[in-house]
Structure formats: C-alpha cells, structure tokens
Design an enzyme around this catalytic site. Structure first.
Site, PDB file in Angstrom:
ATOM      1  N   PRO A   9      53.567  19.030  36.408  1.00  0.00           N
ATOM      2  CA  PRO A   9      54.406  19.232  35.227  1.00  0.00           C
ATOM      3  C   PRO A   9      53.674  19.833  34.030  1.00  0.00           C
ATOM      4  O   PRO A   9      52.508  19.518  33.768  1.00  0.00           O
ATOM      5  CB  PRO A   9      54.913  17.824  34.898  1.00  0.00           C
ATOM      6  CG  PRO A   9      53.997  16.897  35.604  1.00  0.00           C
ATOM      7  CD  PRO A   9      53.512  17.627  36.822  1.00  0.00           C
ATOM      8  N   ASN A  10      54.393  20.685  33.339  1.00  0.00           N
ATOM      9  CA  ASN A  10      53.978  21.327  32.077  1.00  0.00           C
ATOM     10  C   ASN A  10      52.919  22.421  32.253  1.00  0.00           C
ATOM     11  O   ASN A  10      52.554  23.078  31.287  1.00  0.00           O
ATOM     12  CB  ASN A  10      53.488  20.290  31.054  1.00  0.00           C
ATOM     13  CG  ASN A  10      54.576  19.292  30.719  1.00  0.00           C
ATOM     14  OD1 ASN A  10      55.697  19.696  30.417  1.00  0.00           O
ATOM     15  ND2 ASN A  10      54.290  18.007  30.816  1.00  0.00           N
ATOM     16  N   ARG A  17      50.142  25.971  25.633  1.00  0.00           N
ATOM     17  CA  ARG A  17      50.148  24.520  25.525  1.00  0.00           C
ATOM     18  C   ARG A  17      48.763  24.011  25.118  1.00  0.00           C
ATOM     19  O   ARG A  17      47.792  24.216  25.851  1.00  0.00           O
ATOM     20  CB  ARG A  17      50.520  23.956  26.894  1.00  0.00           C
ATOM     21  CG  ARG A  17      50.394  22.489  27.019  1.00  0.00           C
ATOM     22  CD  ARG A  17      50.519  22.060  28.484  1.00  0.00           C
ATOM     23  NE  ARG A  17      50.395  20.625  28.562  1.00  0.00           N
ATOM     24  CZ  ARG A  17      49.989  19.971  29.616  1.00  0.00           C
ATOM     25  NH1 ARG A  17      49.693  20.610  30.728  1.00  0.00           N
ATOM     26  NH2 ARG A  17      49.881  18.666  29.593  1.00  0.00           N
ATOM     27  N   TYR A  22      43.276  23.044  26.773  1.00  0.00           N
ATOM     28  CA  TYR A  22      43.385  23.739  28.060  1.00  0.00           C
ATOM     29  C   TYR A  22      42.964  25.203  28.007  1.00  0.00           C
ATOM     30  O   TYR A  22      42.992  25.897  29.024  1.00  0.00           O
ATOM     31  CB  TYR A  22      44.825  23.631  28.588  1.00  0.00           C
ATOM     32  CG  TYR A  22      45.247  22.197  28.795  1.00  0.00           C
ATOM     33  CD1 TYR A  22      44.621  21.408  29.756  1.00  0.00           C
ATOM     34  CD2 TYR A  22      46.229  21.607  28.003  1.00  0.00           C
ATOM     35  CE1 TYR A  22      44.967  20.085  29.933  1.00  0.00           C
ATOM     36  CE2 TYR A  22      46.593  20.283  28.167  1.00  0.00           C
ATOM     37  CZ  TYR A  22      45.952  19.523  29.140  1.00  0.00           C
ATOM     38  OH  TYR A  22      46.294  18.209  29.313  1.00  0.00           O
ATOM     39  N   ASN A  74      46.947  20.127  41.243  1.00  0.00           N
ATOM     40  CA  ASN A  74      46.719  19.608  39.901  1.00  0.00           C
ATOM     41  C   ASN A  74      47.966  18.783  39.589  1.00  0.00           C
ATOM     42  O   ASN A  74      49.011  19.342  39.220  1.00  0.00           O
ATOM     43  CB  ASN A  74      46.548  20.732  38.874  1.00  0.00           C
ATOM     44  CG  ASN A  74      46.260  20.161  37.488  1.00  0.00           C
ATOM     45  OD1 ASN A  74      46.437  18.966  37.255  1.00  0.00           O
ATOM     46  ND2 ASN A  74      45.824  21.004  36.568  1.00  0.00           N
ATOM     47  N   ALA A  77      50.246  15.306  34.546  1.00  0.00           N
ATOM     48  CA  ALA A  77      50.488  13.946  34.032  1.00  0.00           C
ATOM     49  C   ALA A  77      50.767  12.938  35.151  1.00  0.00           C
ATOM     50  O   ALA A  77      50.486  11.738  35.002  1.00  0.00           O
ATOM     51  CB  ALA A  77      51.647  13.969  33.041  1.00  0.00           C
ATOM     52  N   GLU A  98      42.004  17.334  44.574  1.00  0.00           N
ATOM     53  CA  GLU A  98      42.601  17.182  43.241  1.00  0.00           C
ATOM     54  C   GLU A  98      41.797  17.987  42.226  1.00  0.00           C
ATOM     55  O   GLU A  98      40.568  17.881  42.193  1.00  0.00           O
ATOM     56  CB  GLU A  98      42.587  15.692  42.875  1.00  0.00           C
ATOM     57  CG  GLU A  98      43.082  15.392  41.478  1.00  0.00           C
ATOM     58  CD  GLU A  98      42.962  13.893  41.136  1.00  0.00           C
ATOM     59  OE1 GLU A  98      42.718  13.065  42.049  1.00  0.00           O
ATOM     60  OE2 GLU A  98      43.089  13.574  39.950  1.00  0.00           O
ATOM     61  N   HIS A 100      41.603  19.475  37.982  1.00  0.00           N
ATOM     62  CA  HIS A 100      42.080  19.431  36.592  1.00  0.00           C
ATOM     63  C   HIS A 100      41.326  20.470  35.781  1.00  0.00           C
ATOM     64  O   HIS A 100      40.121  20.670  35.976  1.00  0.00           O
ATOM     65  CB  HIS A 100      41.828  18.053  35.975  1.00  0.00           C
ATOM     66  CG  HIS A 100      42.554  16.971  36.689  1.00  0.00           C
ATOM     67  ND1 HIS A 100      43.888  16.712  36.486  1.00  0.00           N
ATOM     68  CD2 HIS A 100      42.141  16.099  37.634  1.00  0.00           C
ATOM     69  CE1 HIS A 100      44.258  15.721  37.272  1.00  0.00           C
ATOM     70  NE2 HIS A 100      43.222  15.332  37.986  1.00  0.00           N
ATOM     71  N   ARG A 107      38.592  12.139  28.140  1.00  0.00           N
ATOM     72  CA  ARG A 107      39.744  12.206  27.231  1.00  0.00           C
ATOM     73  C   ARG A 107      40.296  10.804  26.935  1.00  0.00           C
ATOM     74  O   ARG A 107      39.565   9.825  27.031  1.00  0.00           O
ATOM     75  CB  ARG A 107      40.795  13.149  27.832  1.00  0.00           C
ATOM     76  CG  ARG A 107      40.266  14.580  27.969  1.00  0.00           C
ATOM     77  CD  ARG A 107      41.319  15.524  28.490  1.00  0.00           C
ATOM     78  NE  ARG A 107      42.455  15.591  27.580  1.00  0.00           N
ATOM     79  CZ  ARG A 107      43.634  16.115  27.915  1.00  0.00           C
ATOM     80  NH1 ARG A 107      43.808  16.638  29.123  1.00  0.00           N
ATOM     81  NH2 ARG A 107      44.617  16.150  27.037  1.00  0.00           N
TER      82      ARG A 107
HETATM   83  C1  DQA Z   1      45.552  17.963  33.463  1.00  0.00           C
HETATM   84  C2  DQA Z   1      45.113  16.650  32.791  1.00  0.00           C
HETATM   85  C3  DQA Z   1      46.277  15.684  32.678  1.00  0.00           C
HETATM   86  O1  DQA Z   1      45.865  14.488  32.037  1.00  0.00           O
HETATM   87  C4  DQA Z   1      47.405  16.295  31.868  1.00  0.00           C
HETATM   88  O2  DQA Z   1      48.517  15.431  31.848  1.00  0.00           O
HETATM   89  C5  DQA Z   1      47.782  17.656  32.319  1.00  0.00           C
HETATM   90  C6  DQA Z   1      46.730  18.582  32.750  1.00  0.00           C
HETATM   91  C7  DQA Z   1      44.404  19.004  33.491  1.00  0.00           C
HETATM   92  O3  DQA Z   1      44.522  19.932  34.284  1.00  0.00           O
HETATM   93  O4  DQA Z   1      43.450  18.905  32.725  1.00  0.00           O
HETATM   94  O5  DQA Z   1      48.938  18.035  32.251  1.00  0.00           O
HETATM   95  O6  DQA Z   1      45.888  17.680  34.801  1.00  0.00           O
END
Ligand code: DQA
Length: 154
Positions: A9-10, A17, A22, A74, A77, A98, A100, A107
């Site tokens: 998501p997002n 964003r 990021y 990835n 959230a 996984e 990120h 964080r």
């Molecule tokens: C994320 C880290 C997550 O905590 C966050 O909710 C994201 C992006 C990252 O790629 O750093 O949406 O997965």
C-alpha cells in the site's frame, strides 16, 4: 524462470510521498530497473502494486500454481500489521524476500517489528531502490542454486 514482485500500500505514491524518508525515486523507475536486470538474467518478472490486503493474500496464495519460483515483496505498512500476509507467505511454498526502501529498524518504534521477516528467506531494508535490486539478485541466485541441486540429484 518467473518471479513475482509485489509492492504494498501507498507505494504507488513514491516520488511525491514523504520524499525526506523515501527519496524521489518513483515506482516506475524501480520497476524499469528491475525489468532491465531481469531481462539481462533471462528472468520473467510480473510486478503488481496493491493497496488491498486480501488481494495481496490472493496473489501469494496462487503464486505456486502460477509457477513463480520466488516472491519479492515490499509489504509496506502491512509489514507491521498483517498476520494474513504472513500466513500466506508461510503457507505458499514459494521462497519470499522482504524489501524496504527505508531502514525500518531506525524509524518509529511501531515500524521496527516485521510480522513478515520470520517467514521470509531474508530482509533487505534501507537501501532505497537498491533494496529491490539486491533482493532480485538474491532471488535469482537462490533459484539457480535450487536448480543445480535438483540437477545433481537427477
Ligand atoms: C516501507 C516501510 C514501511 O514502514 C512503510 O509503511 C512503507 C514503506 C519502506 O519501503 O521503507 O509504506 O515498507
């Protein structure tokens, strides 16, 4: 050789964003780099972005039947909340990596726990677009090693 890439998501908003967290990289740039690398290594990539937990669970559940040899995810959230995605990965029989963009361990407290990590082959966190590229590289090497093992056994 097919690998499934899932953006959670997002992540469609990357580039605009929270750029202080990021960076400016967009999902399109990440996907282009992944596809370029995959092509070089003769690997087919299917790349999906979804904001919906159930859709991600469905994709993971069908990954083995759809002949994916690895999943690069990835979970965004959902990393910190989704027992459903964790269970899907644990039960799907397809090794999952996984990734990120940010270093989730540096964080906020709530981001420092990944429900996914214990059922993933490994986790790469904090290297922006390179997290994905390193994850892909590892996935390909893992599949090749698996093939060799089977070839030896005959
Ligand atoms: C994320 C880290 C997550 O905590 C966050 O909710 C994201 C992006 C990252 O790629 O750093 O949406 O997965």
């Amino acid at each position: 050789m097919k690998i499934l890439v899932i953006h959670g998501p997002n992540l469609q908003l990357l580039g605009q964003r929270e750029p202080q967290v990021y960076g400016k990289v967009t999902i399109k740039e990440i996907n282009t780099s992944l596809k370029k690398e995959a092509k070089k290594r003769c690997v087919k990539l299917d790349i999906i972005q979804s904001n919906h937990e159930g859709e991600i669970v469905d994709l993971i559940g069908k990954a083995s039947a759809n002949k994916y040899k690895a999943i690069l995810i990835n979970p965004a959230a959902y990393t910190h909340t989704s027992v459903a995605i964790r269970d899907a990965i644990a039960g799907c029989g397809v090794p999952t990596i996984e990734v990120h963009l940010s270093n989730i361990f540096s964080r906020e407290e709530f981001r420092r726990t990944s429900l996914i990590a214990p059922v993933a082959v490994g986790i790469i966190s904090g290297f922006s677009k390179l997290s994905y590229l390193m994850g892909l590289e590892f996935a390909i090497e893992m599949i090749i090693a698996e093939h060799k093992k089977h070839a030896k056994r005959g």
